[in-house]
Structure formats: C-alpha cells, structure tokens
Design a protein around this motif. Sequence first.
Motif, PDB file in Angstrom:
ATOM      1  N   MET A 169       0.828  -1.207   0.078  1.00 26.63           N
ATOM      2  CA  MET A 169      -0.114  -0.150   0.172  1.00 26.63           C
ATOM      3  C   MET A 169       0.845   1.295   0.082  1.00 26.63           C
ATOM      4  N   SER A 170       1.938   1.120   0.466  1.00 31.78           N
ATOM      5  CA  SER A 170       2.803   2.229   0.602  1.00 31.78           C
ATOM      6  C   SER A 170       3.663   2.468  -0.654  1.00 31.78           C
ATOM      7  N   GLY A 171       3.280   1.570  -1.788  1.00 27.55           N
ATOM      8  CA  GLY A 171       3.860   1.497  -3.201  1.00 27.55           C
ATOM      9  C   GLY A 171       5.010   0.715  -3.654  1.00 27.55           C
ATOM     10  N   CYS A 172       5.400  -0.452  -2.498  1.00 24.41           N
ATOM     11  CA  CYS A 172       6.583  -1.109  -2.908  1.00 24.41           C
ATOM     12  C   CYS A 172       5.983  -2.335  -3.901  1.00 24.41           C
ATOM     13  N   GLN A 173       6.966  -2.571  -4.691  1.00 21.56           N
ATOM     14  CA  GLN A 173       6.617  -3.749  -5.609  1.00 21.56           C
ATOM     15  C   GLN A 173       7.254  -5.050  -4.883  1.00 21.56           C
ATOM     16  N   ILE A 174       6.575  -6.021  -4.735  1.00 26.86           N
ATOM     17  CA  ILE A 174       6.695  -7.345  -3.822  1.00 26.86           C
ATOM     18  C   ILE A 174       7.513  -8.378  -5.025  1.00 26.86           C
ATOM     19  N   VAL A 175       8.658  -8.707  -4.614  1.00 26.97           N
ATOM     20  CA  VAL A 175       9.333  -9.702  -5.631  1.00 26.97           C
ATOM     21  C   VAL A 175       9.511 -11.026  -4.701  1.00 26.97           C
ATOM     22  N   GLY A 176       9.268 -12.168  -5.208  1.00 29.27           N
ATOM     23  CA  GLY A 176       9.542 -13.205  -4.422  1.00 29.27           C
ATOM     24  C   GLY A 176      10.789 -14.021  -5.209  1.00 29.27           C
ATOM     25  N   ILE A 177      11.661 -14.247  -4.245  1.00 30.36           N
ATOM     26  CA  ILE A 177      12.987 -14.861  -4.543  1.00 30.36           C
ATOM     27  C   ILE A 177      12.961 -16.243  -4.780  1.00 30.36           C
ATOM     28  N   SER A 178      12.961 -17.176  -5.759  1.00 33.28           N
ATOM     29  CA  SER A 178      12.766 -18.507  -5.717  1.00 33.28           C
ATOM     30  C   SER A 178      13.219 -18.892  -7.200  1.00 33.28           C
ATOM     31  N   GLU A 179      13.799 -20.400  -6.929  1.00 34.12           N
ATOM     32  CA  GLU A 179      14.307 -20.987  -8.300  1.00 34.12           C
ATOM     33  C   GLU A 179      13.201 -21.154  -9.260  1.00 34.12           C
ATOM     34  N   LYS A 180      11.875 -21.282  -8.853  1.00 37.58           N
ATOM     35  CA  LYS A 180      10.723 -21.360  -9.587  1.00 37.58           C
ATOM     36  C   LYS A 180      10.467 -20.260 -10.703  1.00 37.58           C
ATOM     37  N   ALA A 181      11.056 -19.218 -10.296  1.00 36.93           N
ATOM     38  CA  ALA A 181      11.039 -18.061 -11.220  1.00 36.93           C
ATOM     39  C   ALA A 181      11.508 -18.307 -12.559  1.00 36.93           C
ATOM     40  N   THR A 182      10.999 -17.482 -13.627  1.00 36.51           N
ATOM     41  CA  THR A 182      11.729 -17.712 -14.960  1.00 36.51           C
ATOM     42  C   THR A 182      12.885 -16.595 -15.122  1.00 36.51           C
ATOM     43  N   GLY A 183      12.653 -15.593 -14.597  1.00 35.94           N
ATOM     44  CA  GLY A 183      13.616 -14.400 -15.080  1.00 35.94           C
ATOM     45  C   GLY A 183      14.288 -14.406 -13.616  1.00 35.94           C
ATOM     46  N   THR A 184      15.519 -13.615 -13.829  1.00 37.69           N
ATOM     47  CA  THR A 184      16.491 -13.296 -12.782  1.00 37.69           C
ATOM     48  C   THR A 184      16.254 -11.820 -12.129  1.00 37.69           C
ATOM     49  N   LEU A 185      16.928 -11.797 -10.990  1.00 30.37           N
ATOM     50  CA  LEU A 185      16.733 -10.524 -10.147  1.00 30.37           C
ATOM     51  C   LEU A 185      17.390  -9.291 -11.091  1.00 30.37           C
ATOM     52  N   ALA A 186      18.050  -9.633 -12.047  1.00 25.71           N
ATOM     53  CA  ALA A 186      18.820  -8.765 -13.070  1.00 25.71           C
ATOM     54  C   ALA A 186      17.726  -8.185 -13.863  1.00 25.71           C
ATOM     55  N   ASP A 187      16.665  -8.885 -13.925  1.00 22.61           N
ATOM     56  CA  ASP A 187      15.600  -8.529 -15.012  1.00 22.61           C
ATOM     57  C   ASP A 187      14.603  -7.572 -14.434  1.00 22.61           C
ATOM     58  N   CYS A 188      14.470  -7.415 -13.164  1.00 28.75           N
ATOM     59  CA  CYS A 188      13.447  -6.571 -12.289  1.00 28.75           C
ATOM     60  C   CYS A 188      14.066  -5.304 -12.194  1.00 28.75           C
ATOM     61  N   ASP A 189      13.158  -4.378 -12.318  1.00 27.45           N
ATOM     62  CA  ASP A 189      13.423  -2.976 -12.172  1.00 27.45           C
ATOM     63  C   ASP A 189      13.147  -2.610 -10.521  1.00 27.45           C
ATOM     64  N   LEU A 190      14.247  -2.644 -10.045  1.00 30.27           N
ATOM     65  CA  LEU A 190      14.121  -2.051  -8.677  1.00 30.27           C
ATOM     66  C   LEU A 190      14.579  -0.558  -8.201  1.00 30.27           C
ATOM     67  N   ARG A 191      14.215   0.075  -9.205  1.00 35.54           N
ATOM     68  CA  ARG A 191      14.646   1.571  -9.102  1.00 35.54           C
ATOM     69  C   ARG A 191      13.677   2.212  -8.025  1.00 35.54           C
ATOM     70  N   GLY A 192      12.320   1.579  -8.005  1.00 30.66           N
ATOM     71  CA  GLY A 192      11.342   2.329  -6.881  1.00 30.66           C
ATOM     72  C   GLY A 192      11.431   1.503  -5.840  1.00 30.66           C
TER      73      GLY A 192
END
Length: 231
Positions: A169-192
């Motif tokens: 609600m405060s505007g955060c993107q919620i990213v789950g870190i798991s080997e089940k994911a198809t993309g990597t952390l480098a693919d996520c836009d974490l600038r916000g």
Amino acid sequence: MSEQLDDQLIYGIRPIEEALESEVVLDRVFIAQESRNPAIMAIAAKARKKGIFVKFVPAERMQRFTRANHQGVVSWASSVAYADLADVMAGLAERGVDPLVVVLDRVTDVRNVGAIARSCESFGAHTIVLSEGSAPMNADAVKSSAGALLRMPICRVRSLPIALTSLEMSGCQIVGISEKATGTLADCDLRGPAVLIMGSEEDGISPALWKACNATAKIPTSGETASLNVS
C-alpha cells in the motif's frame, strides 16, 4: 533451529519480569507446557504484547536450556535492538529514499540470517524484516553478518502477510526470490520502492506470501545447482 548462547539466557519468573520492564530486548520466551502459574501467564501476555515470540514446550526441552531452577520459564536477550518497521519506512520517506526491504520468511538458521544481512548491506538494502519464530538474533548471527546486523535496522513483525500488505500500500513492488521463477533478479526494475522475499531453508516462500508477490525472480548462480531457499 540454532539455540542462543548460554550467556544470553535469562530464567526464572522475577528475572524475566524485570527484563520485560527494562531496556533489555528479549528475543523469545519459552514456557513449560504444564505451567499454570498466573505470573508466568502474565509474562506470556506481556511478551506477546511487546512482539516477543512465545512458545510452550515440553518439560524435557526446558531442562536442555538450563538445569537450574527456571520455574517453568526461560528467555534469551537479543544481541540486536529491533526497529519498528513503520518508523523505518517513515524515516526513508522523509529523506526521499526509495526503500529496498528484504523479508525473510521463516528463516531459522542464525548463520544464514547473518550471511544474508552481510549481502543485504553490500547491495544497499535498507532493512530486514523477520517474523516471530525466525532465527534468534544472537552472537552467532551477528558474527556471521560481520556486524551488519548491528548497522542496519532489523524489524520483527507478528504477521508477515499484514506487513506485506502495508508495504504494498505504501507503493512497494513485492518480488519473491525463488528458483521457480523464470527471470532473474537482474531482469527486475528495482529503481522504485521494492520488497524482496526470501523463503525458509526447508520449503522456500510460504504459499500465502507467494500469492502476495507482484513479481518473482531467481538469483543467478554459477554451476548447475539452483537454490530454492536460503540454505
């Protein structure tokens, strides 16, 4: 789960009552299952009100903590002074900083928590959020973190789902870190504003928290082994 060091052990009704009234930060309180002492029940209620993890355990387990007269209740002092998550977020907002929050879901090994804290400090995370019953913040955890646990705010919350709802609600993107994911952390836009969730050593992120994720990612590793969790 690794137990805390003996020099952080506080036992007996009066010493724990005094600790709860003092500046001592208690990490957890264990109570003998058969205890019916009103004073111990009052300790449990006060500890829970302060957000301290309380657990009722068999008498034989209590004897493993100490053979002294513990009167049915033992506790451990924390090596880390916990911060309030709302205060941390408010402070970052006042400074105009986009928060990067790391949430540890049921991570119970102190050395894992320490290693994660060391990495979090290196990549610029602003705080780590733990749930009740997570690894104790003892001397081993601090040592494994190379002191990072003492330099960054560590927050303990009673409910991770509620905390995540507030963060979203405060505007955060919620990213789950798991080997089940198809993309990597480098693919996520974490600038916000962003929250990274890391799951337990045994089974990764719990289903309730997994559903709360807006995105998922895995951390690239060398070799052929991918890690589901933080172990």
